[in-house]
Design an enzyme around this catalytic site. Structure first.
Site, PDB file in Angstrom:
ATOM      1  N   ASP A   1      -2.427  11.227  -1.657  1.00  0.00           N
ATOM      2  CA  ASP A   1      -2.160   9.862  -1.228  1.00  0.00           C
ATOM      3  C   ASP A   1      -0.830   9.797  -0.476  1.00  0.00           C
ATOM      4  O   ASP A   1       0.127  10.492  -0.816  1.00  0.00           O
ATOM      5  CB  ASP A   1      -2.130   8.963  -2.477  1.00  0.00           C
ATOM      6  CG  ASP A   1      -1.866   7.515  -2.147  1.00  0.00           C
ATOM      7  OD1 ASP A   1      -2.588   6.967  -1.296  1.00  0.00           O
ATOM      8  OD2 ASP A   1      -0.945   6.929  -2.749  1.00  0.00           O
TER       9      ASP A   1
ATOM     10  N   GLU B   1      -4.169  12.074   3.062  1.00  0.00           N
ATOM     11  CA  GLU B   1      -4.348  10.654   3.375  1.00  0.00           C
ATOM     12  C   GLU B   1      -3.330  10.324   4.460  1.00  0.00           C
ATOM     13  O   GLU B   1      -2.163  10.045   4.181  1.00  0.00           O
ATOM     14  CB  GLU B   1      -4.139   9.803   2.109  1.00  0.00           C
ATOM     15  CG  GLU B   1      -4.503   8.326   2.305  1.00  0.00           C
ATOM     16  CD  GLU B   1      -3.333   7.496   2.784  1.00  0.00           C
ATOM     17  OE1 GLU B   1      -3.299   7.193   4.003  1.00  0.00           O
ATOM     18  OE2 GLU B   1      -2.467   7.156   1.967  1.00  0.00           O
TER      19      GLU B   1
ATOM     20  N   ASP C   1      -8.837   0.571  -0.057  1.00  0.00           N
ATOM     21  CA  ASP C   1      -7.859  -0.429   0.364  1.00  0.00           C
ATOM     22  C   ASP C   1      -8.378  -1.357   1.460  1.00  0.00           C
ATOM     23  O   ASP C   1      -7.724  -2.352   1.774  1.00  0.00           O
ATOM     24  CB  ASP C   1      -6.588   0.257   0.885  1.00  0.00           C
ATOM     25  CG  ASP C   1      -5.687   0.746  -0.235  1.00  0.00           C
ATOM     26  OD1 ASP C   1      -5.723   0.160  -1.324  1.00  0.00           O
ATOM     27  OD2 ASP C   1      -4.945   1.723  -0.010  1.00  0.00           O
TER      28      ASP C   1
END
Length: 498
Positions: free
Chosen positions: A296, A343, A396
Site C-alpha cells: 500500500d 500500489e 477506495d
C-alpha cells in the site's frame, strides 16, 4: 499460480462475506467463496489487511493497532463449535445477517464468545500443545501485543496517555503488570491463536483449489498501536509519544484539500540503522498469511508527504525523501522472488517509476482513473503493461456503476463507450467494464465483486474523503449465487485467463 501466468481474481474482504454473526468471518461462507472462485476459473483472492481494527478508528483495516496481530472479529464462532471451544450456538448469539456490518453490535458479541472459548479451552485442555507452540513461534510480537491490548482495555486510553512508567516501558513496572494481568494476557494470546489457526486452515483450502491469496500491507500504523509503543525510536514523535508529524497525501482525485491520515511518519534514518529489521519481520510475517503482497502507498517508500501534527489539512505538507535504495536492496536480498504488487496510484513521479522498474514488480492500473481521454494516461487500457495488475476499481473508489451514475462527466462516459465499442447504460456498464479489463494485456486482473455483480454506490467499501460509514458493505448469500458469476466464467475463458 506462476507469477507471470495470465490469470484473474476477485477483490473481496473477509468482512464482506455473509455470516450469521453480523460480519464476514473465517467460517463456512469463506470456504464457499473459495469454491466459487474455483468454479469461476479465478486463481486469486485479493483481500484487505487482516489486522485488528478499532471502533474509534472507524473500523479501518489501515488504522491498525498492530502490524502483526490478526483481527479477532474475523474468528468464526461456527469453527469454534467445530473445534470444541464453544457448545452449540444459541439463536440469541447470532446477529441479523444484513448487507452491512454492524460494528457496534459485533464487537461485544465477539468478545463474549471469545471469553467463553478461552474458559472452555482452560477446562478442556484441547489443543494445549498447539497453543504453546503458537506462542513460542510468535513470541517476538505476541507477548507485547497481548500486554498492550489488555492495558488498552483496562485504561480506555491510548498508550501515550498512560502513566509515564508504563508509557516508557520501565522494566520493573512492566514485569509487575505482566504478573498481575497474566490471565487476561493469556486470553488475548488465545484469541490470536484462534485467528491464525482458522486463517491457515482456510489458506490451505485455497491451495487445494489452486487459489492464491493477495494480501495487503498498510504503509502506516495507527499512532495508538503496540508497534509505536514498543519502537518509538522508529517514528518521529515528541517525548510524550505523540506524533510530531503525520502522513497523508496532497490534494488529489479523492479530496481537494488532500488526505490527512493522522499516522506518525517513520524516522527512516533510524529504520536504516537497524537494517530495517522491523520492516523485514513485518513483511516476512505477512507473507506467511498470503502468497503475494500488495504494498500500500508504495510511493511512500521513495518519498512521503509529511504534515505537521497540528495542521488542519494536508495542504501544508511537503515531500521527504527516504533511503529507498537501501530499503529496496534489503527487499531484494530478503525476498528474492519479490512477490509484491506496488500500489502506485495518485501522484507518481519518475523516481517512483524507476523504483518499480528496477524491482520489476507490477504496479496497478485502474480503469476508472483512465477515462480522461488523455493518450498519456497510464490507466487508459491501451497503455497497460503486461507486468501490471488491472482493476476496474479499488476498495477506495466508487463501484463502476456508482461512478457512472453519480461521478462521471460526459467526456468520461464518451471515452468509456469508445473503448467498449458501443454506447453503454448504467444497466450494463459494470459488465462491459469487467470484460474490458479482463481482455486487457496485463498478466493479472483483479475485479471487485461489486463490479462483477453490477452494484451501485450503496456497495462502495471506502470513501477516503468521508471519515465515517466505511468498511461496512457485505455481499448476501443470494448475490453469491448470481448469474453474473456464470458470466464471469465465460469472460475469463474467452480472455484466456483460465
Amino acid at each position: 499460480m506462476a507469477k507471470h501466468q495470465r490469470a484473474s481474481g476477485i477483490l473481496l474482504h473477509i468482512t464482506s462475506l455473509p455470516s450469521l454473526f453480523g460480519i464476514g468471518d473465517l467460517g463456512p461462507a469463506s470456504y464457499r467463496f473459495v469454491d466459487l472462485l474455483a468454479d469461476s476459473k479465478q486463481h486469486y483472492w485479493s483481500i484487505l489487511p487482516l489486522l485488528p481494527v478499532r471502533f474509534e478508528d472507524c473500523n479501518s483495516p489501515y488504522q491498525t493497532s498492530s502490524a502483526f496481530a490478526g483481527n479477532p472479529l474475523l474468528i468464526s464462532p461456527q469453527q469454534l463449535v467445530k473445534a470444541g471451544f464453544l457448545p452449540k450456538l444459541a439463536t440469541e448469539q447470532t446477529l441479523k445477517s444484513d448487507s452491512t456490518v454492524d460494528f457496534a453490535a459485533v464487537y461485544p458479541k465477539k468478545q463474549i464468545m471469545l471469553k467463553a472459548a478461552y474458559q472452555n479451552f482452560k477446562k478442556s485442555k484441547i489443543e494445549t500443545s498447539e497453543f504453546d507452540a503458537f506462542c513460542s513461534r510468535n513470541e517476538h510480537w505476541l507477548c507485547d501485543y497481548a500486554l498492550y491490548s489488555v492495558l488498552r482495555q483496562k485504561t480506555g486510553k491510548p498508550w501515550y496517555e498512560w502513566f509515564p512508567s508504563i508509557r516508557n516501558r520501565e522494566l520493573k513496572i512492566i514485569t509487575q503488570k505482566q504478573q498481575q494481568l497474566n490471565e487476561e494476557i493469556e486470553a488475548e494470546k488465545f484469541s490470536q491463536y484462534l485467528f491464525f489457526s482458522q486463517w491457515y486452515r482456510l489458506k490451505e483450502y485455497c491451495k487445494t483449489k489452486q487459489i492464491s491469496i493477495i494480501g495487503d500491507l498498510p504503509f502506516y500504523i495507527a499512532p495508538d498501536s503496540v508497534d509505536v509503543w514498543m519502537y518509538p525510536e522508529l517514528f518521529r514523535l515528541y517525548q510524550n509519544g505523540k506524533p510530531k508529524y503525520v502522513g497523508g497525501v496532497p490534494p488529489d482525485y479523492f479530496s481537494t484539500s488532500g488526505q490527512l491520515w493522522g499516522n506518525p511518519v517513520y524516522d527512516w534514518q533510524k529504520n536504516k540503522e537497524t537494517g530495517f529489521e522491523w520492516w523485514i519481520n513485518r513483511i516476512n510475517h505477512t507473507l506467511t498469511l498470503c502468497d503475494r503482497l500488495r504494498l500500500d502507498h508504495f510511493r511512500g517508500f521513495v518519498a512521503y508527504w509529511q504534515v505537521s501534527a497540528k495542521a488542519e489539512t494536508a495542504k501544508s505538507g511537503h515531500w521527504i525523501k527516504t533511503p529507498s535504495n537501501a530499503f529496496f536492496e534489503m527487499l531484494k536480498r530478503t525476498f528474492p522472488s519479490l512477490p509484491f504488487i506496488a500500489e502506485d496510484l495518485g501522484y507518481i513521479n519518475e523516481p517512483v517509476k524507476r523504483a518499480i522498474d528496477q524491482l520489476n514488480i507490477p504496479g496497478m492500473r485502474v480503469l476508472l482513473f483512465g477515462l480522461d481521454g488523455s493518450k498519456a494516461n497510464p490507466h487508459a487500457p491501451e497503455n497497460y503493461a503486461k507486468n501490471s495488475v488491472a482493476y476496474t476499481g479499488t476498495h477506495d473508489t466508487n463501484t463502476v456503476r456508482g461512478w457512472f451514475t453519480t461521478e462521471a462527466d460526459a467526456k468520461q462516459r464518451k471515452t468509456l463507450s469508445k473503448l467498449i465499442g458501443k454506447p453503454v447504460s448504467k444497466r450494463d456498464v459494470s459488465f462491459e467494464a469487467v470484460k474490458l479489463v479482463t481482455s486487457s494485456l496485463t498478466d493479472l486482473c483483479i475485479l471487485p465483486l461489486q463490479d462483477i455483480l453490477g452494484l451501485g454506490t450503496e456497495a462502495r467499501m471506502n470513501n477516503p474523503s468521508r471519515p465515517i460509514d466505511n468498511w461496512q458493505w457485505r455481499a448476501t448469500e443470494k448475490q453469491l449465487t448470481s448469474m453474473r458469476l456464470a458470466e464471469l466464467l465465460e469472460i475469463t475463458v474467452t480472455a484466456n485467463r483460465d
